[in-house]
Scaffold this motif. Structure first.
Motif, PDB file in Angstrom:
ATOM      1  N   GLU A  11      43.981 -31.684  35.734  1.00 56.04           N
ATOM      2  CA  GLU A  11      43.233 -32.399  36.752  1.00 56.04           C
ATOM      3  C   GLU A  11      43.797 -32.076  38.136  1.00 56.04           C
ATOM      4  OE1 GLU A  11      40.560 -34.407  36.574  1.00 56.04           O
ATOM      5  OE2 GLU A  11      40.414 -33.786  34.492  1.00 56.04           O
ATOM      6  N   PRO A  12      42.948 -31.945  39.159  1.00 53.08           N
ATOM      7  CA  PRO A  12      43.444 -31.654  40.497  1.00 53.08           C
ATOM      8  C   PRO A  12      44.260 -32.823  41.034  1.00 53.08           C
ATOM      9  CG  PRO A  12      41.116 -32.224  40.554  1.00 53.08           C
ATOM     10  CD  PRO A  12      41.494 -32.098  39.115  1.00 53.08           C
ATOM     11  N   PHE A 109      34.616 -29.268  51.188  1.00 53.79           N
ATOM     12  CA  PHE A 109      33.835 -29.568  49.989  1.00 53.79           C
ATOM     13  C   PHE A 109      32.353 -29.522  50.349  1.00 53.79           C
ATOM     14  CE2 PHE A 109      37.876 -31.840  49.836  1.00 53.79           C
ATOM     15  CZ  PHE A 109      38.413 -31.335  48.664  1.00 53.79           C
ATOM     16  N   PRO A 110      31.748 -28.312  50.367  1.00 49.64           N
ATOM     17  CA  PRO A 110      30.355 -28.162  50.811  1.00 49.64           C
ATOM     18  C   PRO A 110      29.395 -29.011  49.997  1.00 49.64           C
ATOM     19  CG  PRO A 110      31.430 -26.022  50.580  1.00 49.64           C
ATOM     20  CD  PRO A 110      32.354 -27.037  49.985  1.00 49.64           C
ATOM     21  N   PRO A 120      39.507 -27.886  43.747  1.00 48.82           N
ATOM     22  CA  PRO A 120      40.633 -28.482  44.472  1.00 48.82           C
ATOM     23  C   PRO A 120      40.992 -27.652  45.698  1.00 48.82           C
ATOM     24  CG  PRO A 120      41.067 -28.429  42.121  1.00 48.82           C
ATOM     25  CD  PRO A 120      39.824 -27.629  42.334  1.00 48.82           C
ATOM     26  N   VAL A 121      41.427 -28.325  46.741  1.00 44.34           N
ATOM     27  CA  VAL A 121      41.746 -27.671  48.010  1.00 44.34           C
ATOM     28  C   VAL A 121      43.194 -27.941  48.375  1.00 44.34           C
ATOM     29  CG1 VAL A 121      41.265 -27.600  50.483  1.00 44.34           C
ATOM     30  CG2 VAL A 121      39.374 -27.790  48.849  1.00 44.34           C
ATOM     31  N   ARG A 122      43.893 -26.904  48.762  1.00 39.02           N
ATOM     32  CA  ARG A 122      45.257 -27.017  49.293  1.00 39.02           C
ATOM     33  C   ARG A 122      45.156 -26.765  50.802  1.00 39.02           C
ATOM     34  NH1 ARG A 122      50.560 -26.776  46.882  1.00 39.02           N
ATOM     35  NH2 ARG A 122      49.294 -27.119  45.010  1.00 39.02           N
ATOM     36  N   PRO A 155      39.742 -34.191  45.702  1.00 34.59           N
ATOM     37  CA  PRO A 155      40.823 -33.372  45.139  1.00 34.59           C
ATOM     38  C   PRO A 155      41.472 -32.522  46.232  1.00 34.59           C
ATOM     39  CG  PRO A 155      38.704 -32.390  44.614  1.00 34.59           C
ATOM     40  CD  PRO A 155      38.407 -33.708  45.280  1.00 34.59           C
ATOM     41  N   LEU A 156      42.194 -33.183  47.108  1.00 41.15           N
ATOM     42  CA  LEU A 156      42.753 -32.557  48.311  1.00 41.15           C
ATOM     43  C   LEU A 156      44.266 -32.744  48.326  1.00 41.15           C
ATOM     44  CD1 LEU A 156      42.509 -31.277  51.135  1.00 41.15           C
ATOM     45  CD2 LEU A 156      42.004 -33.561  52.035  1.00 41.15           C
ATOM     46  N   ASN A 157      44.986 -31.651  48.402  1.00 44.36           N
ATOM     47  CA  ASN A 157      46.439 -31.662  48.534  1.00 44.36           C
ATOM     48  C   ASN A 157      46.754 -31.218  49.960  1.00 44.36           C
ATOM     49  OD1 ASN A 157      49.222 -31.162  48.456  1.00 44.36           O
ATOM     50  ND2 ASN A 157      49.150 -30.570  46.297  1.00 44.36           N
ATOM     51  N   LEU A 158      47.088 -32.177  50.811  1.00 42.72           N
ATOM     52  CA  LEU A 158      47.209 -31.934  52.254  1.00 42.72           C
ATOM     53  C   LEU A 158      48.661 -32.036  52.699  1.00 42.72           C
ATOM     54  CD1 LEU A 158      45.951 -31.635  55.137  1.00 42.72           C
ATOM     55  CD2 LEU A 158      45.836 -34.142  55.175  1.00 42.72           C
TER      56      LEU A 158
END
Length: 513
Positions: A11-12, A109-110, A120-122, A155-158
């Motif tokens: 999971e993200p 996240f378009p 998921p986005v880093r 699902p964002l890892n910032l």
């Protein structure tokens, strides 16, 4: 070679880390490690960096095996200039939630991929750091809260980073607390890592956590204030909807005569074919007048068809004819290119005019309009902030969601956006807050009797009040008398145009009487 690891099945993660730093080289290493870890997990990468930091980070990514150019080309890595992105999401000195959602979250996240599980986005961003640098603590705290909310539901890892020198003054403590609050990890600066005593490190971490907890009350207070403002705006919009409905009912009884007969319209459509190639279409420039100074501050480009058979046709009648034929793409592109070319010529001559033109429903909702306008700006050298696009309420109301997306992309080019024919009775007020527009232009039917008709004056005042509540500039068209101009100036209209200044209209380089 670019990093092309497959997406992992786990999971993200939803994570929000803050890194404090003293040294730029140390920061670049931390960012590069953060992004490489995401690339190896199959995550999309997003960075908002200042040019200096971007160069350092790219160098470290390349040194560790990432083909940065290829990653950008494939869309695995999305890069934004932090200064430009921050300017785009600000309104009246504060981050604007709608702009943040459209320009940042929509990029991450378009909406077009909403039917699928989001990738998921880093991410790394230093927008809040820039606000701290500019000594805008309230804006920094609010933007940090927007980021934190996004990390909690997506699902964002910032990773964010802040220079320690921004927090040296005693008054900076509340900002420091706010930035620490809500992060899953607080990573102290380089000096922290040099502490040899475990007790010393524990004391530092405890201090950070204690300071972060002190912000809870401030966040709750801001949420209550925002809820109160939203309720106030809803009440004003309800009032304005009632007023515009009444205005639409009043104007229905005095509607202008219908269009020409069917046979004449068919003949005009036929004659319009090839009019552009025959040189029968000309672009006229109508002055936009600063209401306070009386000086020309811009022009509106308007096509005129000089038909040998039907005479001069312009404005709404011409637009209706164009939309009923296949001439819209050709004439629309011609107007765009001519306006940009003339605008750049004026800039080079030392005239800092803003040049405006109307966009129809079919033009605005066409998929490649942003690319065509960007190409015209690039080909002519005209800066985006010299161009103003006017869109009617009817256009926006036809497809609000798609229109919002297009306008957001146009706004990213620096273009000024104005809602034309504002107050014409279209059901747009309930959606107005969602569009990233700069100004509204009062419908000409409102200005016709604004100097001596109390009910129209009341409507204008209500619309001006709504515009001010939303932070929008206001202009008015159809101004024909000095009395109308004076009333509109006193009520707060900033830009005026209309028959009163007809002698100042231009066709190309020749004045038109």
């Amino acid at each position: 070679m670019p990093v092309t690891a497959q997406r992992q099945s786990h999971e993200p993660t939803h994570d929000h880390c803050v890194q404090f730093y003293d040294d730029d080289a140390f920061l670049a290493e931390v960012i590069a490690d953060h992004l490489l870890e995401g690339a190896q997990a199959g995550e999309r990468l997003f960075v908002a960096l200042t040019p200096a930091h971007l160069t350092m980070v790219k160098t470290r990514l390349e040194a560790q095996g990432m083909d940065v150019a290829e990653a950008e080309r494939r869309g695995q890595l999305v890069v934004h200039d932090a200064h430009q992105l921050l300017a785009a999401i600000m309104r009246n000195g504060m981050p604007d939630r709608a702009r943040f959602d459209a320009l940042v979250l929509e990029t991450l996240f378009p909406a077009s991929a909403a039917a699928e599980a989001p990738v998921p986005v880093r991410a790394y961003g230093e927008l809040v750091n820039l606000l701290c640098e500019d000594d805008q603590p309230d804006a920094a705290v609010y933007l940090e809260a927007l980021w934190d909310e996004a990390c909690r539901r997506l699902p964002l890892n910032l990773l964010c980073a802040y220079a320690m020198h921004h927090f040296q003054r005693p008054d900076d403590s509340h900002v420091f607390q706010a930035i620490c609050h809500g992060h899953s990890h607080v990573l102290p600066a380089e000096d922290f890592r040099r502490l040899t005593s475990p007790h010393a490190r524990q004391r530092q971490v405890s201090l950070l956590q204690q300071r972060a907890n002190a912000l809870d009350h401030e966040i709750r207070r801001r949420q209550q204030a925002e809820a109160h403002l939203d309720e106030t705006n809803r009440r004003w919009q309800g009032l304005l909807l009632e007023i515009t409905d009444q205005f639409a009912a009043l104007t229905t009884t005095s509607a202008p005569e219908g269009p020409p007969g069917h046979e004449e319209t068919l003949a005009q459509r036929h004659a319009l074919q090839g009019a552009l190639a025959r040189g029968e279409v000309a672009l006229y420039y109508r002055p936009l007048i600063d209401a306070a100074s009386g000086q020309i501050v811009g022009v509106e480009a308007s096509p005129h068809w000089q038909s040998p058979q039907f005479g001069v046709i312009a404005g709404a009648p011409l637009l209706a004819l164009i939309e009923q034929t296949d001439q819209l793409p050709a004439i629309g592109q011609w107007v765009l290119e001519q306006a940009c070319r003339q605008g750049q010529a004026w800039v080079e001559a030392g005239l800092e005019f803003r040049i405006a033109f109307n966009v129809s429903t079919n033009q605005l909702l066409h998929e490649d309009i942003v690319e065509r306008i960007a190409a015209a700006l690039s080909d002519t050298g005209l800066s985006g902030d010299r161009l103003e696009i006017e869109i009617t309420e009817r256009v926006l109301a036809s497809d609000p969601v798609h229109a919002e997306n297009i306008l957001t992309r146009l706004k990213a080019l620096g273009i000024r956006l104005t809602i034309d024919e504002f107050g014409s009775g279209q059901p747009l007020l309930r959606h107005l807050h969602r569009f990233p527009v700069d100004a509204v232009k009062l419908d000409g039917t409102l200005t016709e009797q604004c100097s001596d008709a109390p009910h129209q004056q009341a409507i204008i005042r209500a619309l001006l009040l709504l515009a001010r509540q939303l932070g929008l500039a206001v202009s008015a068209q159809g101004v024909a008398t000095r009395a109308q101009a004076e009333f509109l100036r006193k009520e707060g209209c900033e830009i005026l145009q209309g028959p009163l200044w007809a002698p100042l209209e231009y066709r190309g380089d020749q004045a038109v009487a």
